[in-house]
Design a protein around this motif. Structure first.
Motif, PDB file in Angstrom:
ATOM      1  N   GLU A 272       0.816  -1.210   0.000  1.00 60.06           N
ATOM      2  CA  GLU A 272       0.000   0.000   0.000  1.00 60.06           C
ATOM      3  C   GLU A 272       0.855   1.267   0.000  1.00 60.06           C
ATOM      4  OE1 GLU A 272      -3.301   0.585  -0.289  1.00 60.06           O
ATOM      5  OE2 GLU A 272      -3.452  -1.551  -0.761  1.00 60.06           O
ATOM      6  N   PRO A 273       1.607   1.504  -1.067  1.00 60.98           N
ATOM      7  CA  PRO A 273       2.418   2.728  -1.148  1.00 60.98           C
ATOM      8  C   PRO A 273       1.530   3.959  -1.319  1.00 60.98           C
ATOM      9  CG  PRO A 273       2.425   1.594  -3.255  1.00 60.98           C
ATOM     10  CD  PRO A 273       1.701   0.687  -2.292  1.00 60.98           C
ATOM     11  N   ASP A 274       2.151   5.143  -1.180  1.00 59.98           N
ATOM     12  CA  ASP A 274       1.405   6.368  -1.480  1.00 59.98           C
ATOM     13  C   ASP A 274       1.117   6.415  -2.976  1.00 59.98           C
ATOM     14  OD1 ASP A 274       1.402   7.329   1.118  1.00 59.98           O
ATOM     15  OD2 ASP A 274       3.345   8.324   0.880  1.00 59.98           O
ATOM     16  N   TYR A 275      -0.082   6.928  -3.326  1.00 62.21           N
ATOM     17  CA  TYR A 275      -0.463   7.055  -4.734  1.00 62.21           C
ATOM     18  C   TYR A 275      -0.722   8.511  -5.056  1.00 62.21           C
ATOM     19  CZ  TYR A 275      -1.177   2.006  -5.205  1.00 62.21           C
ATOM     20  OH  TYR A 275      -0.995   0.642  -5.263  1.00 62.21           O
ATOM     21  N   LEU A 276      -0.267   8.917  -6.236  1.00 61.87           N
ATOM     22  CA  LEU A 276      -0.614  10.225  -6.781  1.00 61.87           C
ATOM     23  C   LEU A 276      -1.071  10.011  -8.227  1.00 61.87           C
ATOM     24  CD1 LEU A 276       2.293  12.537  -5.510  1.00 61.87           C
ATOM     25  CD2 LEU A 276      -0.092  12.582  -4.778  1.00 61.87           C
ATOM     26  N   SER A 277      -2.244  10.457  -8.531  1.00 64.56           N
ATOM     27  CA  SER A 277      -2.792  10.247  -9.878  1.00 64.56           C
ATOM     28  C   SER A 277      -2.647  11.506 -10.720  1.00 64.56           C
ATOM     29  CB  SER A 277      -4.265   9.856  -9.796  1.00 64.56           C
ATOM     30  OG  SER A 277      -4.404   8.624  -9.093  1.00 64.56           O
ATOM     31  N   TYR A 278      -2.468  11.303 -12.004  1.00 59.83           N
ATOM     32  CA  TYR A 278      -2.359  12.423 -12.930  1.00 59.83           C
ATOM     33  C   TYR A 278      -3.274  12.116 -14.126  1.00 59.83           C
ATOM     34  CZ  TYR A 278       0.818   9.389 -15.602  1.00 59.83           C
ATOM     35  OH  TYR A 278       1.364   8.350 -16.310  1.00 59.83           O
ATOM     36  N   PRO A 279      -3.666  13.132 -14.897  1.00 60.90           N
ATOM     37  CA  PRO A 279      -4.625  12.924 -15.991  1.00 60.90           C
ATOM     38  C   PRO A 279      -4.032  12.064 -17.113  1.00 60.90           C
ATOM     39  CG  PRO A 279      -4.483  15.248 -15.391  1.00 60.90           C
ATOM     40  CD  PRO A 279      -3.342  14.556 -14.713  1.00 60.90           C
ATOM     41  N   ALA A 280      -4.873  11.276 -17.715  1.00 60.37           N
ATOM     42  CA  ALA A 280      -4.453  10.520 -18.898  1.00 60.37           C
ATOM     43  C   ALA A 280      -4.473  11.407 -20.135  1.00 60.37           C
ATOM     44  CB  ALA A 280      -5.387   9.322 -19.106  1.00 60.37           C
ATOM     45  N   ASP A 281      -5.175  12.557 -20.039  1.00 62.20           N
ATOM     46  CA  ASP A 281      -5.288  13.491 -21.158  1.00 62.20           C
ATOM     47  C   ASP A 281      -4.238  14.593 -20.966  1.00 62.20           C
ATOM     48  OD1 ASP A 281      -5.918  15.244 -23.129  1.00 62.20           O
ATOM     49  OD2 ASP A 281      -7.975  15.637 -22.449  1.00 62.20           O
ATOM     50  N   VAL A 282      -3.262  14.670 -21.884  1.00 58.52           N
ATOM     51  CA  VAL A 282      -2.186  15.640 -21.764  1.00 58.52           C
ATOM     52  C   VAL A 282      -2.709  17.065 -21.808  1.00 58.52           C
ATOM     53  CG1 VAL A 282      -1.692  15.825 -24.227  1.00 58.52           C
ATOM     54  CG2 VAL A 282       0.156  16.145 -22.567  1.00 58.52           C
ATOM     55  N   GLY A 283      -3.918  17.253 -22.345  1.00 57.38           N
ATOM     56  CA  GLY A 283      -4.478  18.597 -22.421  1.00 57.38           C
ATOM     57  C   GLY A 283      -5.252  19.016 -21.190  1.00 57.38           C
ATOM     58  N   ASP A 284      -5.327  18.173 -20.163  1.00 60.44           N
ATOM     59  CA  ASP A 284      -6.076  18.502 -18.946  1.00 60.44           C
ATOM     60  C   ASP A 284      -5.195  19.367 -18.031  1.00 60.44           C
ATOM     61  OD1 ASP A 284      -7.603  18.642 -16.681  1.00 60.44           O
ATOM     62  OD2 ASP A 284      -7.900  16.478 -16.464  1.00 60.44           O
ATOM     63  N   GLU A 285      -5.190  20.696 -18.327  1.00 60.94           N
ATOM     64  CA  GLU A 285      -4.315  21.598 -17.589  1.00 60.94           C
ATOM     65  C   GLU A 285      -4.672  21.668 -16.108  1.00 60.94           C
ATOM     66  OE1 GLU A 285      -1.624  22.945 -18.627  1.00 60.94           O
ATOM     67  OE2 GLU A 285      -1.828  22.274 -20.719  1.00 60.94           O
ATOM     68  N   LEU A 286      -5.980  21.744 -15.816  1.00 60.16           N
ATOM     69  CA  LEU A 286      -6.394  21.812 -14.416  1.00 60.16           C
ATOM     70  C   LEU A 286      -5.983  20.541 -13.656  1.00 60.16           C
ATOM     71  CD1 LEU A 286      -9.943  23.475 -14.684  1.00 60.16           C
ATOM     72  CD2 LEU A 286      -7.793  24.499 -13.880  1.00 60.16           C
ATOM     73  N   GLY A 287      -6.129  19.395 -14.317  1.00 59.56           N
ATOM     74  CA  GLY A 287      -5.758  18.136 -13.690  1.00 59.56           C
ATOM     75  C   GLY A 287      -4.267  18.083 -13.383  1.00 59.56           C
ATOM     76  N   PHE A 288      -3.445  18.541 -14.342  1.00 60.05           N
ATOM     77  CA  PHE A 288      -1.997  18.534 -14.110  1.00 60.05           C
ATOM     78  C   PHE A 288      -1.583  19.572 -13.061  1.00 60.05           C
ATOM     79  CE2 PHE A 288      -1.564  15.931 -17.955  1.00 60.05           C
ATOM     80  CZ  PHE A 288      -0.567  15.050 -17.540  1.00 60.05           C
ATOM     81  N   LYS A 289      -2.320  20.713 -13.006  1.00 63.72           N
ATOM     82  CA  LYS A 289      -2.031  21.692 -11.963  1.00 63.72           C
ATOM     83  C   LYS A 289      -2.301  21.089 -10.587  1.00 63.72           C
ATOM     84  CE  LYS A 289      -0.663  25.602 -13.826  1.00 63.72           C
ATOM     85  NZ  LYS A 289       0.655  26.210 -13.440  1.00 63.72           N
ATOM     86  N   ASP A 290      -3.421  20.350 -10.505  1.00 64.71           N
ATOM     87  CA  ASP A 290      -3.740  19.693  -9.235  1.00 64.71           C
ATOM     88  C   ASP A 290      -2.682  18.633  -8.895  1.00 64.71           C
ATOM     89  OD1 ASP A 290      -5.635  18.992  -7.023  1.00 64.71           O
ATOM     90  OD2 ASP A 290      -5.642  17.085  -8.102  1.00 64.71           O
ATOM     91  N   PHE A 291      -2.232  17.871  -9.878  1.00 63.20           N
ATOM     92  CA  PHE A 291      -1.195  16.867  -9.660  1.00 63.20           C
ATOM     93  C   PHE A 291       0.106  17.535  -9.201  1.00 63.20           C
ATOM     94  CE2 PHE A 291       2.499  14.676 -11.622  1.00 63.20           C
ATOM     95  CZ  PHE A 291       2.496  13.528 -10.839  1.00 63.20           C
ATOM     96  N   GLU A 292       0.463  18.634  -9.844  1.00 65.55           N
ATOM     97  CA  GLU A 292       1.677  19.371  -9.478  1.00 65.55           C
ATOM     98  C   GLU A 292       1.605  19.859  -8.037  1.00 65.55           C
ATOM     99  OE1 GLU A 292       4.283  23.093 -11.298  1.00 65.55           O
ATOM    100  OE2 GLU A 292       2.121  23.018 -11.640  1.00 65.55           O
ATOM    101  N   SER A 293       0.444  20.378  -7.636  1.00 65.16           N
ATOM    102  CA  SER A 293       0.274  20.888  -6.271  1.00 65.16           C
ATOM    103  C   SER A 293       0.374  19.763  -5.251  1.00 65.16           C
ATOM    104  CB  SER A 293      -1.081  21.597  -6.165  1.00 65.16           C
ATOM    105  OG  SER A 293      -1.323  22.011  -4.844  1.00 65.16           O
ATOM    106  N   ARG A 294      -0.295  18.641  -5.550  1.00 62.80           N
ATOM    107  CA  ARG A 294      -0.269  17.519  -4.602  1.00 62.80           C
ATOM    108  C   ARG A 294       1.134  16.914  -4.503  1.00 62.80           C
ATOM    109  NH1 ARG A 294      -3.063  13.484  -6.555  1.00 62.80           N
ATOM    110  NH2 ARG A 294      -3.745  14.470  -8.510  1.00 62.80           N
ATOM    111  N   PHE A 295       1.858  16.849  -5.605  1.00 64.69           N
ATOM    112  CA  PHE A 295       3.220  16.314  -5.588  1.00 64.69           C
ATOM    113  C   PHE A 295       4.144  17.230  -4.785  1.00 64.69           C
ATOM    114  CE2 PHE A 295       7.468  15.716  -7.552  1.00 64.69           C
ATOM    115  CZ  PHE A 295       7.634  14.372  -7.289  1.00 64.69           C
ATOM    116  N   ALA A 296       3.987  18.559  -4.974  1.00 68.93           N
ATOM    117  CA  ALA A 296       4.807  19.515  -4.223  1.00 68.93           C
ATOM    118  C   ALA A 296       4.506  19.428  -2.733  1.00 68.93           C
ATOM    119  CB  ALA A 296       4.562  20.937  -4.738  1.00 68.93           C
ATOM    120  N   ASP A 297       3.232  19.296  -2.364  1.00 68.72           N
ATOM    121  CA  ASP A 297       2.854  19.154  -0.950  1.00 68.72           C
ATOM    122  C   ASP A 297       3.479  17.895  -0.358  1.00 68.72           C
ATOM    123  OD1 ASP A 297       1.415  21.466  -1.050  1.00 68.72           O
ATOM    124  OD2 ASP A 297      -0.550  20.489  -1.256  1.00 68.72           O
ATOM    125  N   TRP A 298       3.457  16.830  -1.150  1.00 70.94           N
ATOM    126  CA  TRP A 298       4.015  15.562  -0.663  1.00 70.94           C
ATOM    127  C   TRP A 298       5.514  15.696  -0.395  1.00 70.94           C
ATOM    128  CZ3 TRP A 298       7.111  11.649  -3.178  1.00 70.94           C
ATOM    129  CH2 TRP A 298       7.154  10.439  -2.486  1.00 70.94           C
TER     130      TRP A 298
END
Length: 653
Positions: A114-140
């Motif tokens: 059960e490692p930590d999971y961080l999900s990112y969008p499968a759609d390269v054009g999902d800017e909001l999704g990648f912004k959220d992924f970037e924020s969660r990765f930085a917080d981690w």
């Protein structure tokens, strides 16, 4: 690279990902986001996919890179074959592990831990999704920096991994049964037992490991570090000209404990140490670092070393908010030491009190100080040399602080005190041998006013040594008996504890409480004393007083007996000795006493400032059959002498 160097290196992340994952462009964008954030958070990274083509032994290379890493990031959208190996190895090394995956991809099986999971969008054009992924990765990453990837966690983890790697290499060097494997197992087991003995709250290791342990502490900035270094104990032998500077990298203040004799007889040692302290402080001038100097003292009531009665020396390490350290004997090594580091809030509070009580007696060190400056500051700080006006002429009625600090007081009052004691002892030795050689009989000696036993402790070992061959043959040695008399009960107790007269093999020795001459029985070959004659005679003695004194001396000495007194005397026939007294005053001031302390002492000791001159004593001594010899102590302008009154037996040259 050494263990301490690894712990200070930049953070390193291990990245591995699959080229076969769905939406490869999204994978690349996620990797780009992570690499950017890793750089912003101070990470270097090793991208396995960029390097795998040049690696022949893939398994060994993955292992090597993971051992050197602080963080493992695996792309898990596609459950590639190597993923299990990488995740398992990261778990074995207790490395923080995060699995990044595209939205809606399957989670890894439960046996992945059960490692930590961080999900990112499968759609390269999902800017909001990648912004959220970037924020969660930085917080981690931020949370890791304060916890799992803090400097202390990294230091401990690198040390463990380094040790584990070396053990594995050793084992791999013996594919078949060998005695070396058993020896390694025994050592590793003993080390594990040491670590296990105190759990996570206590670290117990051999003191030899203090230097690398403390060196690694450079990476910690979580609070104040204070320390006591006890230079009277040889455990910490790194206080030398080659002192390793990492030992002081983040210590804010350190109290050095020295033997108080360094301020007096051992001034050359103090001067050498001062040069080291200057160099030491100069190397750390760019940060707060204070040095304090104190004399090593017996612990006072209420002062208890926080490591307990088994602590070695007064060494102490304090790390806010709750960590203390010290030494204790190593039960597995003769003269060995163990370093004990303990996390305990209650003990930390008591350790702080102990530290503060020692520091209260210390002097702040300044680079401009010389030995005389440091002594003057220490004397003033601890009120050494102060003469209390309530100390009466009757020694036995003086307050405890007179007796407790007597050995320090006396060195501020009496010039060349240690030399005077040594010279007096040597004179006693010569007279014992002279009388023994002349008469070929055992000699009896009497010490008047033995006080703390300073002179006694010089003479008794010498007597014991010359008596030993005779004692082994069951004969009397050159010295038959040693008697001492002192009127102060506090001095009697102190001297008995110091000298243990009943345990002096081959010597009939007794130290009693009494006065001269009321409590003195019998006749002795050598009668002697230091700083007692002026007390027995008193200030400005009359001819009658001197006649009575030498009459008692004659009564209690044998026909070829000798009197030896080391004391203050009037000089050149001037009973007031005004010139010599001024020189004495100047000496006390130069040696560290303030003017008011000098005058306080002189005013409270008129029997010394008005002592009889040798010329007057010689006249009275001759009337009772004594010849007089004089030896100067220190400078001839000072009023201190060793005077020998030897019975002038008829017919002797």
């Amino acid at each position: 690279m050494s263990y301490s160097e690894v712990s200070l290196a930049r953070l390193t992340a291990f990245l591995a990902w699959s080229t076969q994952a769905g939406s490869p462009d999204a994978v690349k964008k996620a990797l780009s986001v992570m690499k950017t954030k890793l750089g912003e958070h101070g990470f270097d990274y090793y991208d396995w996919n960029e390097n795998q083509s040049v690696n022949k032994d893939i398994g060994a290379k993955v292992s090597d890179e993971l051992v050197k890493s602080d963080l493992v990031i695996l792309e898990g959208s596609k459950q590639r074959p190597n993923l299990a190996y990488e995740a398992g190895y990261a778990h074995a090394l207790h490395l923080p592990l995060v699995v990044v995956k595209q939205y809606d991809s399957e989670r890894l099986p439960e046996n992945f831990g059960e490692p930590d999971y961080l999900s990112y969008p499968a759609d390269v054009g999902d800017e909001l999704g990648f912004k959220d992924f970037e924020s969660r990765f930085a917080d981690w990453l931020g949370k890791l920096a304060a916890t799992t990837l803090s400097p202390g966690q990294r230091s401990a983890r690198h040390g463990r991994n380094s040790l584990n790697e070396q053990i594995n290499k050793f084992i791999d060097g013996y594919p078949e049964e060998h005695a070396s494997l058993h020896l390694l197992g025994g050592w590793a087991g003993a080390l594990a037992h040491e670590l296990d003995s105190g759990g996570a709250s206590q670290l117990v290791v051999d003191a030899d490991y203090y230097l690398p342990s403390f060196s690694s502490l450079r990476g910690w900035d979580g609070g104040e570090v204070r320390a006591i270094a006890d230079l009277t104990d040889e455990t910490e032998q790194f206080w030398t000209p080659d002192h390793p500077e990492e030992m002081t990298a983040n210590v804010s203040e350190r109290v050095f404990l020295i033997d108080w004799s360094w301020f007096f007889e051992e001034e050359s040692k103090l001067a050498r140490q001062i040069n080291l302290w200057k160099q030491h402080q100069a190397r750390h001038r760019d940060r707060p670092y204070e040095i304090f100097i104190a004399a090593k003292e017996e612990l006072r009531p209420g002062e208890v070393h926080p490591m307990g009665p088994g602590a070695v020396g007064h060494h102490l390490l304090l790390l806010d908010p709750d960590l203390i350290g010290g030494y204790r004997p190593n039960p597995g090594r003769i003269d060995g030491r163990q370093l004990v580091i303990e996390r305990n809030a209650l003990r930390f509070a008591s350790a702080t009190q102990f530290y503060d009580s020692i520091k209260a007696r210390a002097v702040r060190f300044e680079p401009s100080m010389k030995a005389a400056d440091l002594r003057r500051a220490w004397v003033a700080r601890n009120d050494i040399g102060h003469w209390d006006e309530d100390w009466t002429s009757e020694t036995e009625f003086r307050s405890p602080d007179y007796f407790d600090d007597y050995e320090r007081h006396i060195r501020c009052w009496i010039p060349n005190y240690a030399q005077m004691i040594r010279d007096c002892a040597a004179t006693v030795f010569r007279e014992i041998l002279r009388i023994y050689a002349d008469s070929m009989r055992s000699v009896g000696v009497l010490e008047i006013g033995y006080g703390t036993g300073r002179l006694t402790s010089e003479i008794v070992p010498w007597i014991r040594n010359i008596n030993r061959p005779f004692y082994d043959l069951e004969h009397h040695g050159p010295v038959r008996q040693y008697r001492g008399v002192d009127r102060a009960e506090q001095m009697v107790q102190f001297a008995r504890e110091r000298l243990m007269p009943e345990q002096q093999t081959g010597l009939d020795m007794r130290l009693v409480r009494g006065t001269a001459w009321e409590d003195v029985d019998g006749r002795y070959d050598v009668v002697f004393g230091s700083l007692v004659m002026h007390f027995l005679i008193g200030p400005d003695p009359t001819d009658e007083t001197l006649d009575e004194f030498f009459g008692n001396c004659a009564e209690h000495t044998t026909e070829d007996g000798t009197l030896i007194f080391a004391d203050v005397f009037g000089v050149n026939g001037d009973r007031k000795g005004s010139s010599s007294m001024e020189k004495w005053r100047e000496w006390m001031a130069r040696y560290g006493l303030s003017d008011d302390k000098v005058e306080g002492y002189m005013a409270g000791n008129t029997d010394m400032t008005s002592a009889a001159p040798v010329s007057l004593l010689r006249k009275a001594a001759e009337a009772h059959g004594f010849k007089t010899r004089v030896k100067v102590v220190g400078a001839p302008t000072l009023p201190f002498r060793i005077v020998v009154f030897q019975k002038d037996r008829p017919g002797r040259d």
